[in-house]
Design a protein around this motif. Structure first.
Motif, PDB file in Angstrom:
ATOM      1  N   GLN A 335       0.830  -1.199   0.000  1.00  0.00           N
ATOM      2  CA  GLN A 335       0.000   0.000   0.000  1.00  0.00           C
ATOM      3  C   GLN A 335       0.869   1.254   0.000  1.00  0.00           C
ATOM      4  O   GLN A 335       0.591   2.214  -0.730  1.00  0.00           O
ATOM      5  CB  GLN A 335      -0.924   0.001   1.219  1.00  0.00           C
ATOM      6  CG  GLN A 335      -1.895   1.184   1.249  1.00  0.00           C
ATOM      7  CD  GLN A 335      -2.810   1.123   2.464  1.00  0.00           C
ATOM      8  OE1 GLN A 335      -2.834   0.126   3.177  1.00  0.00           O
ATOM      9  NE2 GLN A 335      -3.553   2.181   2.694  1.00  0.00           N
ATOM     10  N   ALA A 336       1.945   1.255   0.789  1.00  0.00           N
ATOM     11  CA  ALA A 336       2.846   2.410   0.821  1.00  0.00           C
ATOM     12  C   ALA A 336       3.485   2.633  -0.540  1.00  0.00           C
ATOM     13  O   ALA A 336       3.626   3.776  -0.999  1.00  0.00           O
ATOM     14  CB  ALA A 336       3.909   2.215   1.894  1.00  0.00           C
ATOM     15  N   GLU A 337       3.874   1.549  -1.212  1.00  0.00           N
ATOM     16  CA  GLU A 337       4.489   1.669  -2.530  1.00  0.00           C
ATOM     17  C   GLU A 337       3.510   2.256  -3.537  1.00  0.00           C
ATOM     18  O   GLU A 337       3.865   3.125  -4.349  1.00  0.00           O
ATOM     19  CB  GLU A 337       4.975   0.299  -2.993  1.00  0.00           C
ATOM     20  CG  GLU A 337       5.709   0.328  -4.323  1.00  0.00           C
ATOM     21  CD  GLU A 337       6.221  -1.050  -4.723  1.00  0.00           C
ATOM     22  OE1 GLU A 337       6.832  -1.154  -5.801  1.00  0.00           O
ATOM     23  OE2 GLU A 337       6.017  -2.010  -3.952  1.00  0.00           O
ATOM     24  N   VAL A 338       2.249   1.793  -3.495  1.00  0.00           N
ATOM     25  CA  VAL A 338       1.226   2.317  -4.404  1.00  0.00           C
ATOM     26  C   VAL A 338       0.986   3.807  -4.147  1.00  0.00           C
ATOM     27  O   VAL A 338       0.869   4.613  -5.076  1.00  0.00           O
ATOM     28  CB  VAL A 338      -0.080   1.511  -4.261  1.00  0.00           C
ATOM     29  CG1 VAL A 338      -1.217   2.183  -5.021  1.00  0.00           C
ATOM     30  CG2 VAL A 338       0.120   0.091  -4.760  1.00  0.00           C
ATOM     31  N   VAL A 339       0.922   4.182  -2.866  1.00  0.00           N
ATOM     32  CA  VAL A 339       0.711   5.589  -2.528  1.00  0.00           C
ATOM     33  C   VAL A 339       1.896   6.434  -2.968  1.00  0.00           C
ATOM     34  O   VAL A 339       1.731   7.540  -3.496  1.00  0.00           O
ATOM     35  CB  VAL A 339       0.458   5.740  -1.007  1.00  0.00           C
ATOM     36  CG1 VAL A 339       0.454   7.219  -0.607  1.00  0.00           C
ATOM     37  CG2 VAL A 339      -0.868   5.104  -0.630  1.00  0.00           C
ATOM     38  N   ASP A 340       3.113   5.918  -2.791  1.00  0.00           N
ATOM     39  CA  ASP A 340       4.303   6.629  -3.268  1.00  0.00           C
ATOM     40  C   ASP A 340       4.189   6.926  -4.762  1.00  0.00           C
ATOM     41  O   ASP A 340       4.476   8.040  -5.221  1.00  0.00           O
ATOM     42  CB  ASP A 340       5.563   5.800  -3.014  1.00  0.00           C
ATOM     43  CG  ASP A 340       5.983   5.792  -1.549  1.00  0.00           C
ATOM     44  OD1 ASP A 340       5.436   6.590  -0.765  1.00  0.00           O
ATOM     45  OD2 ASP A 340       6.859   4.981  -1.199  1.00  0.00           O
ATOM     46  N   GLN A 341       3.786   5.917  -5.525  1.00  0.00           N
ATOM     47  CA  GLN A 341       3.662   6.093  -6.972  1.00  0.00           C
ATOM     48  C   GLN A 341       2.589   7.114  -7.309  1.00  0.00           C
ATOM     49  O   GLN A 341       2.763   7.953  -8.207  1.00  0.00           O
ATOM     50  CB  GLN A 341       3.351   4.751  -7.632  1.00  0.00           C
ATOM     51  CG  GLN A 341       4.483   3.735  -7.543  1.00  0.00           C
ATOM     52  CD  GLN A 341       4.081   2.362  -8.028  1.00  0.00           C
ATOM     53  OE1 GLN A 341       2.919   2.115  -8.342  1.00  0.00           O
ATOM     54  NE2 GLN A 341       5.032   1.444  -8.080  1.00  0.00           N
ATOM     55  N   ALA A 342       1.459   7.063  -6.597  1.00  0.00           N
ATOM     56  CA  ALA A 342       0.385   8.020  -6.852  1.00  0.00           C
ATOM     57  C   ALA A 342       0.814   9.438  -6.514  1.00  0.00           C
ATOM     58  O   ALA A 342       0.512  10.394  -7.243  1.00  0.00           O
ATOM     59  CB  ALA A 342      -0.860   7.634  -6.048  1.00  0.00           C
ATOM     60  N   MET A 343       1.527   9.606  -5.401  1.00  0.00           N
ATOM     61  CA  MET A 343       2.000  10.935  -5.016  1.00  0.00           C
ATOM     62  C   MET A 343       3.020  11.471  -6.028  1.00  0.00           C
ATOM     63  O   MET A 343       3.006  12.654  -6.370  1.00  0.00           O
ATOM     64  CB  MET A 343       2.636  10.885  -3.627  1.00  0.00           C
ATOM     65  CG  MET A 343       1.691  10.549  -2.481  1.00  0.00           C
ATOM     66  SD  MET A 343       0.378  11.777  -2.245  1.00  0.00           S
ATOM     67  CE  MET A 343      -1.006  10.920  -3.020  1.00  0.00           C
ATOM     68  N   ALA A 344       3.893  10.590  -6.534  1.00  0.00           N
ATOM     69  CA  ALA A 344       4.881  11.014  -7.523  1.00  0.00           C
ATOM     70  C   ALA A 344       4.197  11.445  -8.813  1.00  0.00           C
ATOM     71  O   ALA A 344       4.568  12.462  -9.425  1.00  0.00           O
ATOM     72  CB  ALA A 344       5.874   9.880  -7.796  1.00  0.00           C
ATOM     73  N   THR A 345       3.184  10.699  -9.228  1.00  0.00           N
ATOM     74  CA  THR A 345       2.436  11.063 -10.433  1.00  0.00           C
ATOM     75  C   THR A 345       1.736  12.399 -10.255  1.00  0.00           C
ATOM     76  O   THR A 345       1.716  13.243 -11.156  1.00  0.00           O
ATOM     77  CB  THR A 345       1.402   9.970 -10.762  1.00  0.00           C
ATOM     78  OG1 THR A 345       2.086   8.726 -10.961  1.00  0.00           O
ATOM     79  CG2 THR A 345       0.613  10.318 -12.006  1.00  0.00           C
TER      80      THR A 345
END
Length: 350
Positions: A335-345
């Protein structure tokens, strides 16, 4: 970490667990080598609803995995009278059962071994080999879809997409559907037909909602005309999704009004029953705990990202190590990895 960078709220606990797991896997499936093609046989395709849970027990240890807690083992692969694999919708449910526990298994390689052995518990050759190759192509298909899914447009503060974003979403779903047809031509309709018809109906609604020059009355009329023209199975699916969407909207409205967790729980209990309220409160507590840990993790992640003396490979290794240390539960690390990707996008889109 600024308030605009906080992780988005995820109320998946109010939705069916299997659907949430499938969504997560679709966004995070690992890359996999292209498997060999399945031998072309005359195998009947069935689009029937998923079958009842299997009477056979789950493989040793699988039922104890957190992501499969309380989830019944689906019926496994079946062979027809000629010994070939029956290509049913239930077969995707069986594969998704394992995919939802990819991280509990220790990665896709470990999961491959489990699926390989479990297939052979259910059917002999040639059906077993056909099921195995179909599994490998399904994994490869999901791995191809993953990078594109991360590019999906983000809704505005009002939860709506504009006309350009709706077209971007349509293009992404077209690419997804093409990948499914390319990797899984013999089961694409049986496995995904209803889902794609539903997605098309929802895209049409988004296009009407985003269309400029319509007043409220015209927009309501066009939406009503669209609903009236929906196939019966798509209308039934939309009605089935209305309750969780209404729950989510109620939560969002009350949060926007500044209501407390206790107030929201009381409102949900009155409108939807005590079970929904209890799930919300449990999820709110879990999310608060996770958010605090994510904020601490994000602060340490920012320090690593800002350190100029690291190579890109060293930086990635340190970030992976930090994520595993901060979230010992593999599903939370995911979940943290997915959120990291969403925040970067989101930052790149500014």
């Amino acid at each position: 970490m600024t308030s605009s960078e906080r992780a988005p709220r995820l109320w998946r606990a109010l939705l069916p667990a299997g659907a949430a797991a499938a969504v997560v896997y679709g966004l995070t499936a690992p890359s996999a080598p292209a498997p060999a093609p399945v031998p072309q046989r005359a195998v009947a395709v069935s689009a029937t609803a998923p079958s009842a849970p299997s009477a056979d027990p789950a493989p040793a240890g699988v039922a104890a995995w957190p992501s499969l807690s309380g989830v019944a083992m689906p019926a496994g692969p079946e062979a027809n009278a000629a010994g070939n694999l029956r290509l049913t919708r239930a077969l995707r449910t069986y594969f998704d059962y394992f995919l939802s526990a990819r991280h509990d298994a220790g990665g896709i390689d470990a999961l491959d071994a489990l699926v390989h052995d479990d297939i052979r518990r259910h059917v002999p050759q040639p059906a077993a080999g056909q099921a195995w190759q179909l599994w490998r192509r399904y994994v490869a298909c999901l791995a191809e879809i993953q990078p594109e899914a991360a590019r999906k447009p983000l809704a505005g503060a009002d939860g709506m997409l504009d006309a350009q974003q709706v077209q971007q979403l349509r293009a992404l779903l077209t690419q997804r559907d093409a990948a499914r047809q390319r990797w899984l031509p013999e089961v694409a309709q049986a496995w995904f037909g209803d889902e794609q018809a539903y997605d098309e109906a929802m895209l049409a609604r988004l296009e009407i909602a985003a269309q400029p020059g319509l007043d409220d009355a015209q927009r309501r009329q066009r939406l009503a005309e669209l609903d009236a023209a929906l196939p019966e199975h798509v209308r039934a699916a939309r009605e089935a999704s209305a309750r969780p969407r209404a729950i989510s909207q109620t939560i969002a409205d009350l949060q926007a009004a500044g209501r407390t967790t206790q107030d929201i729980g009381a409102a949900l209990a009155q409108a939807y029953g005590a079970e929904v309220a209890q799930r919300y409160q449990q999820q709110a507590q879990a999310e608060q705990s996770w958010q605090q840990r994510y904020d601490d993790y994000a602060a340490r992640r920012a320090q690593i990202e800002a350190f100029a003396g690291l190579s890109e490979q060293d930086r990635r290794q340190q970030l992976d190590t930090l994520r595993r240390q901060a979230f010992d539960n593999p599903s939370e690390a995911l979940q943290a990895e997915v959120v990291d990707q969403a925040m970067a996008t989101r930052r790149q889109a500014r």
